[in-house]
Design an enzyme around this catalytic site. Structure first.
Site, PDB file in Angstrom:
ATOM      1  N   GLU A  48     -14.950  -9.059  19.863  1.00  0.00           N
ATOM      2  CA  GLU A  48     -15.550  -7.887  20.504  1.00  0.00           C
ATOM      3  C   GLU A  48     -14.609  -6.685  20.568  1.00  0.00           C
ATOM      4  OE1 GLU A  48     -15.759 -10.983  21.648  1.00  0.00           O
ATOM      5  OE2 GLU A  48     -17.847 -11.464  22.123  1.00  0.00           O
ATOM      6  N   PHE A 110     -22.632 -18.721  35.299  1.00  0.00           N
ATOM      7  CA  PHE A 110     -22.000 -18.947  34.004  1.00  0.00           C
ATOM      8  C   PHE A 110     -21.894 -17.625  33.228  1.00  0.00           C
ATOM      9  CE2 PHE A 110     -22.377 -20.056  29.413  1.00  0.00           C
ATOM     10  CZ  PHE A 110     -21.110 -20.582  29.280  1.00  0.00           C
ATOM     11  N   GLN A 111     -20.718 -17.336  32.731  1.00  0.00           N
ATOM     12  CA  GLN A 111     -20.422 -16.106  31.978  1.00  0.00           C
ATOM     13  C   GLN A 111     -20.741 -14.845  32.769  1.00  0.00           C
ATOM     14  OE1 GLN A 111     -21.945 -16.522  27.916  1.00  0.00           O
ATOM     15  NE2 GLN A 111     -19.993 -17.483  27.409  1.00  0.00           N
ATOM     16  N   LYS A 160     -30.057  -9.982  32.290  1.00  0.00           N
ATOM     17  CA  LYS A 160     -30.971 -10.570  31.306  1.00  0.00           C
ATOM     18  C   LYS A 160     -32.436 -10.413  31.709  1.00  0.00           C
ATOM     19  CE  LYS A 160     -31.350 -14.547  28.246  1.00  0.00           C
ATOM     20  NZ  LYS A 160     -30.835 -15.881  27.918  1.00  0.00           N
ATOM     21  N   MET A 478       9.117  -0.786  15.678  1.00  0.00           N
ATOM     22  CA  MET A 478       9.309   0.217  16.718  1.00  0.00           C
ATOM     23  C   MET A 478      10.022  -0.394  17.922  1.00  0.00           C
ATOM     24  SD  MET A 478       9.059   3.343  17.180  1.00  0.00           S
ATOM     25  CE  MET A 478       7.817   4.365  16.418  1.00  0.00           C
TER      26      MET A 478
HETATM   27  C1  LIG Z   1      -1.472  -4.498  21.838  1.00  0.00           C
HETATM   28  C2  LIG Z   1      -0.070  -4.015  21.853  1.00  0.00           C
HETATM   29  N1  LIG Z   1       0.919  -4.832  22.254  1.00  0.00           N
HETATM   30  C3  LIG Z   1       2.202  -4.404  22.260  1.00  0.00           C
HETATM   31  C4  LIG Z   1       2.513  -3.134  21.874  1.00  0.00           C
HETATM   32  C5  LIG Z   1       3.962  -2.640  21.900  1.00  0.00           C
HETATM   33  N2  LIG Z   1       4.404  -2.315  20.535  1.00  0.00           N
HETATM   34  C6  LIG Z   1       4.423  -1.045  20.058  1.00  0.00           C
HETATM   35  S1  LIG Z   1       4.894  -0.963  18.460  1.00  0.00           S
HETATM   36  C7  LIG Z   1       5.123  -2.628  18.379  1.00  0.00           C
HETATM   37  C8  LIG Z   1       5.581  -3.279  17.112  1.00  0.00           C
HETATM   38  C9  LIG Z   1       4.631  -3.085  15.989  1.00  0.00           C
HETATM   39  O1  LIG Z   1       5.080  -3.840  14.901  1.00  0.00           O
HETATM   40  P1  LIG Z   1       4.444  -3.643  13.478  1.00  0.00           P
HETATM   41  O2  LIG Z   1       2.976  -3.690  13.563  1.00  0.00           O
HETATM   42  O3  LIG Z   1       5.074  -4.615  12.532  1.00  0.00           O
HETATM   43  O4  LIG Z   1       4.819  -2.153  13.114  1.00  0.00           O
HETATM   44  P2  LIG Z   1       6.245  -1.512  12.737  1.00  0.00           P
HETATM   45  O5  LIG Z   1       6.761  -0.832  13.959  1.00  0.00           O
HETATM   46  O6  LIG Z   1       7.140  -2.617  12.281  1.00  0.00           O
HETATM   47  O7  LIG Z   1       5.932  -0.537  11.659  1.00  0.00           O
HETATM   48  C10 LIG Z   1       4.829  -3.228  19.609  1.00  0.00           C
HETATM   49  C11 LIG Z   1       4.958  -4.666  19.880  1.00  0.00           C
HETATM   50  C12 LIG Z   1       1.436  -2.302  21.500  1.00  0.00           C
HETATM   51  N3  LIG Z   1       1.629  -1.024  21.149  1.00  0.00           N
HETATM   52  N4  LIG Z   1       0.166  -2.770  21.475  1.00  0.00           N
END
Ligand SMILES: Cc1ncc(C[n+]2csc(CCOP(=O)(O)OP(=O)(O)O)c2C)c(N)n1
Ligand SMILES: [Mg+2]
Lengths: 581, 193
Positions: A48, A110-111, A160, A478
């Site tokens: 979803e 439920f749900q 529902k 990052m």
């Molecule tokens: C759902 C979610 N969880 C955690 C983060 C924190 N976060 C930001 S960038 C990142 C790493 C992303 O890694 P990747 O997709 O390999 O991209 P890269 O930076 O290596 O290009 C994380 C964990 C986020 N932005 N979104």
């Protein structure tokens, strides 16, 4: 008519062509109606959250409202991330959620989930329909609320029994929302004062944002016209890319944390700032106390609550970006305004000095693919095509914003406000549904891609030839970069261990997997990816420890931005900066 | 914007909303979610014909935060109108308290005397207790409660602040269709006792 039939009729009357959804007990009557009438196309997603992101991609690439249909309980809670994403980026979405029958609400049935309670802070508005007589009105009003003023997601929670109940239909034009009446035209007095200020500026800058995109393509055309008429420099936020063609010589590139040196310095040194449809987000302003210290600021925004929220402005104008730009241009022409050419020439000389630093230059590498280079090559090969770009979140997202150029609005879809990993792939799916013949590419990181990769199955089912262009650095890049810069190189849990073989993964889902491991293979892989009429995962193995520059370290100001690794040793992140996200 | 050098002001804000489920949760959620203060919040339906409720909020913050609060309230879908009574001119604000006092012993007369000076009425009494009803501004109620608490054991129930602008202007008038406008000048009296 049954409630379910009313819902489909309302969707049709609202011009809805496609619904992204996932069935379950509470919404079975709607699915039954879909089966019987075939009134609206339904795309069966695999999660979803992806349904909402797909609806966002659809909405952002078309300007229409994206529609989602999910069941009660887990269906609704799975949609929450997508709804929050749409709220933060002001994307019009209507999400229908199933609910247990009215007489069971509150019984931990439920749900059952308190969907309106859970989604109240992450929607623009939500409804729980408890009276059959309200259903049609609520359906129409939801579309009005989602798409008027500052757009956003709206949830309609549907018990529902309402779906079975006999409900009256009312036409959309019979429904009038009395309370929510956003102001579209700007106050003409303020517009006039703004134009006077703009005309007198010595070091002006236009700063445009996602509001330009949301206001429709006309707003981007008018923005471009105004920039060209004045000859003033312009910068765009991450959300605003495409509002001014990247080829325009007045475009300074994106601003903010990973914006260009020239855009950020011009923001810092300007004397008049014209902000249109942007919201002085912390990623854009850097340290507020040193933000554009000598500038008079004009702020155009459809949402009064965006004005004077982070930054006090001199001339606030509440209104739609397109309408206000039209007003501004009319005043500019009527008054015969002319920019101060001498001052402007001096200003451009300063800017050209900053430009000469070539902040986005990188040293070519023959042995390992640089991520910047990968994006640049992708751009060169697709720039003349009918192409849409989405991204995940991380370094690759910033590199995409820096190295891919956009000539038009609605071509660039990225999760800006919430920064949702897993956004790009399902969003690309929604874009591809809206534009079946276009080339749709999700520029991804390997970690983000794993968050919604199940949608490969959906793409296979509907023959959606979406391309995932993964800049695989085997790190949550990052996160790794921040750990390097701020946490002494202690790389806690940021390595992407045990990655799947993406080529085999594509194969397993019935798509096509490609891989480039060295620079000499890059172009061929991109060519083949573009040629392939199926969903593709292109696994581009890039340099693992590359950092994303330039950068305003958190807690720093625009003029303290660092250009590259040479700069970074000198600067330590301040203690105040450490606590910022 | 985190600006510590700006003065903190207290404002009374009146909000006209659709009387529908969840509207109060929306307003309260807005305040808690964005970290705004609520010193007092009262709500009641004021217009049954059009299903409108009026919420009176007393809040405090820097001028910038107060402006934010009003803008955020205004953009809620079920909100019709927002007025900053503090900013827009003189206004009257009142609160009602019911104060029960017990175990006063020989101070019983003193309690009644204080109640008299505050124009509080005893609306219930037993041999060892009173319930006083008192209206006034927040400061007056606070003072009364403090005095009572010095005399005996006290329980307090307060309504929170309701407020309206002084003068003849109607900021958020009741909307009545023509035929419904009857001549009756009857002011809705409190009519209790
Ligand atoms: C759902 C979610 N969880 C955690 C983060 C924190 N976060 C930001 S960038 C990142 C790493 C992303 O890694 P990747 O997709 O390999 O991209 P890269 O930076 O290596 O290009 C994380 C964990 C986020 N932005 N979104
Ligand atoms: Mg990565």
């Amino acid at each position: 008519m049954s409630g379910a039939a009313i819902i489909l009729k309302a969707l049709q009357d609202q011009g809805v062509e496609v619904v992204f959804g996932y069935p379950g007990g509470a919404v079975l009557p709607i699915y039954d109606e879909l089966f019987k009438t075939n009134a609206v196309r339904h795309i069966l997603v695999r999660h979803e959250q992806a349904a909402v992101h797909a609806a966002e991609g659809y909405a952002r690439s078309t300007g229409k409202v994206g529609v989602v249909l999910v069941t009660s309980g887990p269906g609704a809670t799975n949609a929450v991330t997508g709804l929050t994403d749409a709220l933060m980026d002001s994307i019009p979405v209507v999400c229908l959620t199933g609910q247990v029958p009215t007489h069971l609400i509150g019984n931990d049935a439920f749900q059952e989930a308190d969907t309106t309670g859970i989604t109240r802070p992450c929607t623009k508005h939500n409804y729980l329909v408890k009276e059959p007589g309200q259903l049609a009105r609520v359906m129409h009003e939801a579309f009005y609320v989602a798409s008027h003023g500052r757009p956003g997601p709206v949830v309609i929670d549907l018990p529902k029994d309402i779906l079975f109940a006999d409900c009256p239909y009312v036409e959309a034009d019979q429904v009038e929302t009395k309370s929510y009446r956003p102001q579209v035209k700007g106050d003409s007095d303020a517009v006039e004062r703004a134009v006077d200020l703009i005309a007198k500026a010595k070091r002006p800058i236009f700063y445009g944002g996602g509001g330009l995109i949301n206001a429709g393509p006309k707003a981007s055309r008018l923005f471009t016209e105004f920039v060209r008429k004045t000859g003033y420099p312009a910068t765009l936020t991450l959300m605003g890319l495409g509002a001014l063609p990247y080829t325009d010589k007045r475009f300074l590139g994106m601003l903010g944390m990973h914006g260009t040196f020239e855009a950020n310095w011009a923001m810092h040194e300007c004397d008049v700032m014209v902000c249109i449809g942007a919201r002085f987000d912390d990623r854009v302003t850097g340290r507020l106390s040193d933000f554009a210290p000598n500038a008079k600021k004009i702020h155009v925004d459809i949402d009064p609550s965006s004005i004077n929220k982070n930054v006090a402005v001199d001339i606030p104008i509440v209104g739609d970006a397109g309408s206000v730009l039209e007003q501004m241009l009319a005043v500019w022409k009527a008054k015969g305004c002319k920019p101060d050419e001498a001052a402007l020439a001096k200003w451009w000389k300063m800017i050209d000095g900053w430009r000469a630093r070539k902040c986005l230059a990188y040293r070519p590498d023959d042995d390992v693919i640089l991520p910047q280079h990968a994006i640049r090559r992708l751009f060169e090969k697709t720039r003349d095509m009918d192409c849409y770009i989405t991204t995940e979140v991380g370094q690759h997202q910033m590199w995409a914003a820096q190295y891919y150029g956009f000539s038009e609005p609605n071509r660039w879809m990225t999760s800006g406000g919430l920064g949702t990993m897993g956004y790009g792939f399902p969003a690309a799916m929604g874009v591809q549904i809206a534009h079946p013949d276009a080339l749709v590419i999700d520029i991804a990181g390997e970690a983000s891609f794993l968050m919604n990769m199940q949608e490969l199955s959906t793409m296979r089912q509907y023959n959606l030839p979406v391309k995932a262009f993964i800049l695989n650095n085997q790190w949550m890049g990052m996160v790794r970069q921040w750990q390097e810069l701020v946490h002494g190189g202690r790389y806690s849990e940021s390595y992407s261990a045990a990655l799947p073989d993406f080529v085999k993964l594509a194969d397993a889902f019935g798509g096509v997997g490609l891989r480039a491991t060295k620079p000499s293979e890059l172009d061929d892989v991109i060519d083949e990816m573009i040629r392939t009429p199926q969903p593709v995962i292109a696994d581009i193995l890039v340099k693992q420890d590359e950092n994303c520059f330039p950068m305003i370290p958190s807690g720093a100001a625009h003029h303290e931005m660092i250009l590259g690794p040479e700069d970074q040793a000198e600067r330590r992140t301040s203690e105040e900066g450490m606590v910022l996200v | 914007m985190i600006k510590t050098d700006m003065p903190i002001e207290r404002h009374t804000i009146a909000v006209l909303v659709a009387n529908e489920p969840g509207v109060l949760a929306r307003v309260i959620g807005l305040f808690s979610g964005r970290g705004y203060n609520i010193e007092s919040l009262t709500v009641s339906e004021v217009d049954e014909v059009n299903a409108r409720s009026r919420i009176t909020i007393v809040t405090s913050g820097t001028p910038m935060v107060i402006e934010q609060i009003k803008a955020q309230l205004s953009r809620l879908v079920p909100v019709y109108d927002v007025h900053d009574l503090t900013l827009e001119g003189p206004h009257v604000s009142r609160e009602l308290a019911l104060v029960k006092i017990r175990n006063v012993g020989e101070q019983r007369i003193e309690a009644l005397r204080i109640a008299d000076t505050f124009r509080a009425r005893a609306i219930d009494s037993t041999l060892e207790s009173f319930v006083f009803e008192l209206t006034g501004d927040t400061g007056k109620l606070d003072a009364f409660v403090d005095l009572m608490a010095a005399l005996g054991d006290v329980e307090v129930s307060r309504t929170g602040v309701v407020a309206i602008a002084r003068g003849s202007d109607l900021q958020m008038p009741l909307v009545r269709k023509k035929p419904a406008r009857r001549k009756s000048k009857a002011s809705a009296g409190a009519g209790d006792d």
